[in-house]
Design a protein around this motif. Sequence first.
Motif, mmCIF file in Angstrom:
data_model
loop_
_atom_site.group_PDB
_atom_site.id
_atom_site.type_symbol
_atom_site.label_atom_id
_atom_site.label_comp_id
_atom_site.label_asym_id
_atom_site.label_seq_id
_atom_site.Cartn_x
_atom_site.Cartn_y
_atom_site.Cartn_z
ATOM 1 N N LYS A 1 41.174 25.783 29.505
ATOM 2 C CA LYS A 1 40.001 25.169 30.144
ATOM 3 C C LYS A 1 40.324 24.984 31.620
ATOM 4 O O LYS A 1 41.264 24.281 31.969
ATOM 5 C CB LYS A 1 39.682 23.839 29.491
ATOM 6 N N PHE A 2 39.542 25.631 32.469
ATOM 7 C CA PHE A 2 39.780 25.620 33.901
ATOM 8 C C PHE A 2 38.883 24.606 34.596
ATOM 9 O O PHE A 2 37.737 24.408 34.203
ATOM 10 C CB PHE A 2 39.518 27.013 34.491
ATOM 11 N N ASN A 3 39.425 24.001 35.659
ATOM 12 C CA ASN A 3 38.623 23.131 36.506
ATOM 13 C C ASN A 3 37.826 23.951 37.510
ATOM 14 O O ASN A 3 36.699 23.592 37.869
ATOM 15 C CB ASN A 3 39.506 22.139 37.264
ATOM 16 N N ILE A 4 38.431 25.051 37.973
ATOM 17 C CA ILE A 4 37.805 25.921 38.969
ATOM 18 C C ILE A 4 38.066 27.372 38.570
ATOM 19 O O ILE A 4 39.176 27.713 38.168
ATOM 20 C CB ILE A 4 38.373 25.678 40.379
ATOM 21 N N ALA A 5 37.054 28.220 38.708
ATOM 22 C CA ALA A 5 37.214 29.657 38.492
ATOM 23 C C ALA A 5 36.741 30.392 39.744
ATOM 24 O O ALA A 5 35.613 30.179 40.205
ATOM 25 C CB ALA A 5 36.421 30.123 37.275
ATOM 26 N N ILE A 6 37.606 31.212 40.293
ATOM 27 C CA ILE A 6 37.279 32.037 41.455
ATOM 28 C C ILE A 6 37.095 33.451 40.922
ATOM 29 O O ILE A 6 38.043 34.072 40.433
ATOM 30 C CB ILE A 6 38.393 31.970 42.512
ATOM 31 N N LEU A 7 35.866 33.953 40.996
ATOM 32 C CA LEU A 7 35.514 35.198 40.325
ATOM 33 C C LEU A 7 35.032 36.267 41.298
ATOM 34 O O LEU A 7 34.278 35.978 42.223
ATOM 35 C CB LEU A 7 34.398 34.941 39.303
ATOM 36 N N ASP A 8 35.451 37.489 41.035
ATOM 37 C CA ASP A 8 34.919 38.650 41.734
ATOM 38 C C ASP A 8 33.550 38.948 41.123
ATOM 39 O O ASP A 8 33.386 38.943 39.908
ATOM 40 C CB ASP A 8 35.862 39.840 41.546
ATOM 41 N N VAL A 9 32.562 39.212 41.952
ATOM 42 C CA VAL A 9 31.222 39.478 41.449
ATOM 43 C C VAL A 9 31.113 40.912 40.925
ATOM 44 O O VAL A 9 30.477 41.152 39.897
ATOM 45 C CB VAL A 9 30.164 39.213 42.548
ATOM 46 N N GLU A 10 31.749 41.853 41.598
ATOM 47 C CA GLU A 10 31.640 43.259 41.195
ATOM 48 C C GLU A 10 32.935 43.732 40.552
ATOM 49 O O GLU A 10 33.919 44.007 41.225
ATOM 50 C CB GLU A 10 31.319 44.115 42.422
ATOM 51 N N MET A 11 32.907 43.792 39.206
ATOM 52 C CA MET A 11 34.056 44.283 38.444
ATOM 53 C C MET A 11 33.538 45.234 37.375
ATOM 54 O O MET A 11 32.392 45.112 36.936
ATOM 55 C CB MET A 11 34.796 43.114 37.765
#
Length: 64
Positions: free
Chosen positions: A48-58
């Motif tokens: 369970k993450f507090n923050i997720a930094i995600l790439d939009v284009e994968m």
Amino acid sequence: MIIAICDDEKQIVNNIKQHLIFYSHDRNIDLEIHDFYSSADLLNSKIKFNIAILDVEMPGINGI
């Protein structure tokens, strides 16, 4: 704080990770950083993450 970084480009993941590590040392904050290189790996994680930094284009499943 537990943070996920998900991007299909390893250099970008490493760059973000280094910035977060610098920030956490500078501010004396404990961070637990997990890196993922595909959306499927992130979604299959039981963390369970507090923050997720995600790439939009994968490929496959995007970060949105």
